[in-house]
Write a protein that holds these residues in place. Structure first.
Motif, PDB file in Angstrom:
ATOM      1  N   GLY A 177      -7.864  -4.877 -24.435  1.00 51.85           N
ATOM      2  CA  GLY A 177      -8.552  -3.974 -25.344  1.00 51.85           C
ATOM      3  C   GLY A 177     -10.064  -3.946 -25.231  1.00 51.85           C
ATOM      4  N   VAL A 178     -10.626  -4.538 -24.183  1.00 54.05           N
ATOM      5  CA  VAL A 178     -12.077  -4.456 -23.986  1.00 54.05           C
ATOM      6  C   VAL A 178     -12.469  -3.005 -23.759  1.00 54.05           C
ATOM      7  N   ARG A 179     -13.474  -2.530 -24.483  1.00 55.32           N
ATOM      8  CA  ARG A 179     -13.856  -1.126 -24.371  1.00 55.32           C
ATOM      9  C   ARG A 179     -15.006  -0.940 -23.384  1.00 55.32           C
ATOM     10  N   ALA A 180     -14.996   0.215 -22.731  1.00 56.42           N
ATOM     11  CA  ALA A 180     -16.065   0.514 -21.776  1.00 56.42           C
ATOM     12  C   ALA A 180     -16.118   2.014 -21.550  1.00 56.42           C
ATOM     13  N   THR A 199     -20.117 -11.462 -18.647  1.00 55.97           N
ATOM     14  CA  THR A 199     -19.132 -12.447 -19.108  1.00 55.97           C
ATOM     15  C   THR A 199     -17.863 -11.805 -19.652  1.00 55.97           C
ATOM     16  N   THR A 200     -17.800 -10.480 -19.653  1.00 60.76           N
ATOM     17  CA  THR A 200     -16.632  -9.803 -20.223  1.00 60.76           C
ATOM     18  C   THR A 200     -15.385 -10.094 -19.396  1.00 60.76           C
ATOM     19  N   ASP A 201     -14.248 -10.229 -20.103  1.00 57.06           N
ATOM     20  CA  ASP A 201     -12.988 -10.516 -19.427  1.00 57.06           C
ATOM     21  C   ASP A 201     -12.413  -9.233 -18.836  1.00 57.06           C
ATOM     22  N   ILE A 202     -12.756  -8.980 -17.595  1.00 54.50           N
ATOM     23  CA  ILE A 202     -12.223  -7.803 -16.908  1.00 54.50           C
ATOM     24  C   ILE A 202     -12.045  -8.212 -15.454  1.00 54.50           C
ATOM     25  N   ALA A 203     -10.876  -7.919 -14.895  1.00 52.85           N
ATOM     26  CA  ALA A 203     -10.566  -8.446 -13.563  1.00 52.85           C
ATOM     27  C   ALA A 203      -9.991  -7.354 -12.682  1.00 52.85           C
ATOM     28  N   VAL A 226      -8.899  -1.148 -12.020  1.00 51.06           N
ATOM     29  CA  VAL A 226     -10.118  -1.808 -11.553  1.00 51.06           C
ATOM     30  C   VAL A 226      -9.915  -2.298 -10.127  1.00 51.06           C
ATOM     31  N   SER A 227     -10.813  -1.907  -9.228  1.00 51.00           N
ATOM     32  CA  SER A 227     -10.620  -2.260  -7.826  1.00 51.00           C
ATOM     33  C   SER A 227     -11.671  -3.248  -7.335  1.00 51.00           C
ATOM     34  N   GLU A 228     -12.735  -3.414  -8.086  1.00 42.67           N
ATOM     35  CA  GLU A 228     -13.821  -4.251  -7.589  1.00 42.67           C
ATOM     36  C   GLU A 228     -14.639  -4.752  -8.773  1.00 42.67           C
ATOM     37  N   VAL A 229     -14.838  -6.053  -8.853  1.00 40.42           N
ATOM     38  CA  VAL A 229     -15.707  -6.605  -9.896  1.00 40.42           C
ATOM     39  C   VAL A 229     -16.719  -7.501  -9.210  1.00 40.42           C
ATOM     40  N   GLU A 230     -17.985  -7.241  -9.436  1.00 42.94           N
ATOM     41  CA  GLU A 230     -19.015  -8.040  -8.789  1.00 42.94           C
ATOM     42  C   GLU A 230     -19.939  -8.581  -9.867  1.00 42.94           C
ATOM     43  N   ARG A 231     -19.962  -9.904  -9.982  1.00 34.20           N
ATOM     44  CA  ARG A 231     -20.815 -10.509 -11.014  1.00 34.20           C
ATOM     45  C   ARG A 231     -21.985 -11.200 -10.344  1.00 34.20           C
ATOM     46  N   ASP A 232     -23.145 -10.607 -10.505  1.00 34.14           N
ATOM     47  CA  ASP A 232     -24.356 -11.176  -9.931  1.00 34.14           C
ATOM     48  C   ASP A 232     -25.120 -11.860 -11.062  1.00 34.14           C
ATOM     49  N   PHE A 237     -25.597  -7.005 -16.170  1.00 35.10           N
ATOM     50  CA  PHE A 237     -24.282  -6.374 -16.261  1.00 35.10           C
ATOM     51  C   PHE A 237     -23.486  -6.597 -14.984  1.00 35.10           C
ATOM     52  N   ALA A 238     -22.157  -6.601 -15.135  1.00 29.31           N
ATOM     53  CA  ALA A 238     -21.295  -6.695 -13.953  1.00 29.31           C
ATOM     54  C   ALA A 238     -21.205  -5.320 -13.306  1.00 29.31           C
ATOM     55  N   ARG A 239     -21.014  -5.305 -11.984  1.00 29.27           N
ATOM     56  CA  ARG A 239     -20.830  -4.027 -11.291  1.00 29.27           C
ATOM     57  C   ARG A 239     -19.333  -3.838 -11.075  1.00 29.27           C
ATOM     58  N   ILE A 240     -18.765  -2.840 -11.706  1.00 26.59           N
ATOM     59  CA  ILE A 240     -17.313  -2.679 -11.673  1.00 26.59           C
ATOM     60  C   ILE A 240     -16.952  -1.289 -11.157  1.00 26.59           C
ATOM     61  N   ALA A 241     -16.064  -1.265 -10.178  1.00 28.29           N
ATOM     62  CA  ALA A 241     -15.561   0.009  -9.663  1.00 28.29           C
ATOM     63  C   ALA A 241     -14.070   0.095  -9.925  1.00 28.29           C
ATOM     64  N   ALA A 242     -13.582   1.302 -10.114  1.00 32.21           N
ATOM     65  CA  ALA A 242     -12.157   1.478 -10.387  1.00 32.21           C
ATOM     66  C   ALA A 242     -11.629   2.674  -9.613  1.00 32.21           C
ATOM     67  N   ARG A 243     -10.336   2.618  -9.312  1.00 36.60           N
ATOM     68  CA  ARG A 243      -9.701   3.697  -8.562  1.00 36.60           C
ATOM     69  C   ARG A 243      -8.880   4.554  -9.533  1.00 36.60           C
TER      70      ARG A 243
END
Lengths: 266, 161
Positions: A177-180, A199-203, A226-232, A237-243
């Motif tokens: 249920g994490v919103r974005a 730190t958000t729980d998204i994988a 979600v296809s890509e999660v990059e935590r720098d 913020f995390a860089r997140i890509a999705a298909r």
């Protein structure tokens, strides 16, 4: 002289359309006039489909028929418990004092054309104001959310895909249920999720569904995986890509969703 | 030479055909390289009949194309008007050029067309992310000989003047 006149016309048109949104009625009228051209451009593909359907062998038709029968049996089996589950859901929601979810009505529309500009992800559909299509109406296919209607003329409408660079959709992670907000990138096949804390729980592999916030899209339609999660660590913020889940460039038939209690806007 | 034009419907039909080609569904990998058919046909007619086809034609044509493409109203009107203007300035020279030189001019004109379109799109926030948007200039220049011969044949056959 003529050049100055042309320049004035162009500048007026661009400002009126970009900044004041004054031209929507004119556009929908012109769009109706442009429909025959789209029909003409679509003719080769249509003829191809038609001839393909005509020359199929009896054997392949029988095979397909049997496959569809099997598929429908499986789907029916899966929906057997649907009624009782839905009733249970309604009871539980009543216990929680929240409103019951109403199933949405859909209307099947066919693609008349796609935007010829690769940077602009738009579809032209063969249903318009006469079928009570309205601006802002969500559009889905068998696999997930496609986009929303942005312009309606009498018998056609134009829809913006979720991957268009100007489109965003409120989503939540189905698992927790994490919103974005999922934003289009202009590339077919990628959405980006911005402003999610590192730190958000998204994988990777999480399913994103519409959250219903914003009131435009109904709750619970799959949007993307979600296809890509990059935590720098250096970035806030995390860089997140999705298909996207929906077959954005392959669906020929799409579904327009009528939200049960939503009023047509405008 | 009388002043009343002849065979104008032919010109109109070629523009319509170009418009259909411009929205013909293409596979994804070909999309970026789609030649600017309307600009090509416009360039030809401006060079062939500068006294008939010019700024006004380009403006109307551009608005039509904007509606077809679902672009900002005025985007293609702007770019095509500029293309027509440049072609009007250049037509006397272009007529005596060889095929390769003409193709080079077409490359530049369509390139300018693409740059203007890109600029207006960026105003809206939907610009391309790479320089791929210039690819139509190349494909249009490569197709120029074909377009030239087809349209010249049409013009001579129907004696458009």
């Amino acid at each position: 002289m003529r050049v100055l006149l042309a320049a004035a016309v162009v500048v007026t048109l661009i400002t009126a359309d970009l900044h004041f949104n004054k031209l929507s009625t004119a556009r929908s009228l012109l769009d109706a006039a442009a429909t025959p051209l789209y029909w003409l451009a679509d003719l080769p593909a249509r003829l191809g489909d038609w001839s393909e359907a005509q020359v199929q062998t009896r054997a392949s038709l029988l095979e397909e028929n049997e496959r569809l029968h099997r598929e429908s049996l499986v789907l029916q089996g899966r929906s057997l418990q649907m009624a009782s589950l839905q009733a249970e859901n309604v009871r539980l929601r009543a216990l929680l004092n929240s409103s019951a979810l109403v199933r949405d009505d859909v209307l099947v529309a066919e693609l008349v054309g796609v935007s010829p500009d690769p940077a602009r992800h738009q579809l032209l559909l063969n249903k318009g104001a006469s079928d009570e299509v309205f601006v802002g109406q969500p559009l889905i296919d068998a696999d997930g959310l496609l986009g929303q209607v942005v312009q309606v003329s009498a018998s056609t409408s134009r829809a913006l895909l979720i991957t268009d660079a100007t489109h965003s959709v409120p989503v939540q992670v189905n698992r927790n249920g994490v919103r974005a907000i999922a934003e289009g990138t202009g590339a077919l096949g990628t959405l980006e999720i911005h402003h999610v804390a590192a730190t958000t729980d998204i994988a990777v592999g999480d399913l994103l569904v519409t959250s219903g916030l914003g009131g435009r899209f109904p709750v619970g339609y799959p949007v993307a995986v979600v296809s890509e999660v990059e935590r720098d660590p250096g970035q806030p913020f995390a860089r997140i890509a999705a298909r996207p889940s929906a077959a954005l460039d392959r669906s020929r038939h799409v579904l327009l969703v009528f939200i049960a209690d939503a009023q047509p806007k405008e | 030479m009388d002043d009343s034009g002849y065979g104008y419907p032919v010109v109109l039909l070629t523009f319509l055909f170009a418009a259909v080609l411009a929205i013909l569904p293409l596979p994804q990998w070909l999309m970026w390289g789609r030649p600017e058919w309307v600009a090509l046909v416009l360039i030809y007619w401006v060079i062939a009949l500068p006294q008939r086809v010019g700024i006004a034609t380009a403006l109307l044509l551009g608005i039509g194309l904007d509606v077809l493409e679902g672009a900002v109203l005025g985007q293609n009107a702007f770019s095509l008007t500029v293309v027509a203007l440049l072609a009007l300035v250049l037509y006397q020279r272009v007529r005596v050029y060889g095929l390769a030189q003409q193709a080079a001019i077409v490359f530049v004109l369509v390139g300018i067309n693409q740059l203007i379109c890109q600029w207006v799109q960026n105003l809206q926030g939907v610009g391309a992310r790479s320089a791929l948007f210039l690819l139509p200039a190349v494909s249009s220049a490569l197709l120029w000989p074909v377009v030239l011969h087809l349209l010249r044949g049409l013009r001579r056959y129907y004696q458009v003047s």
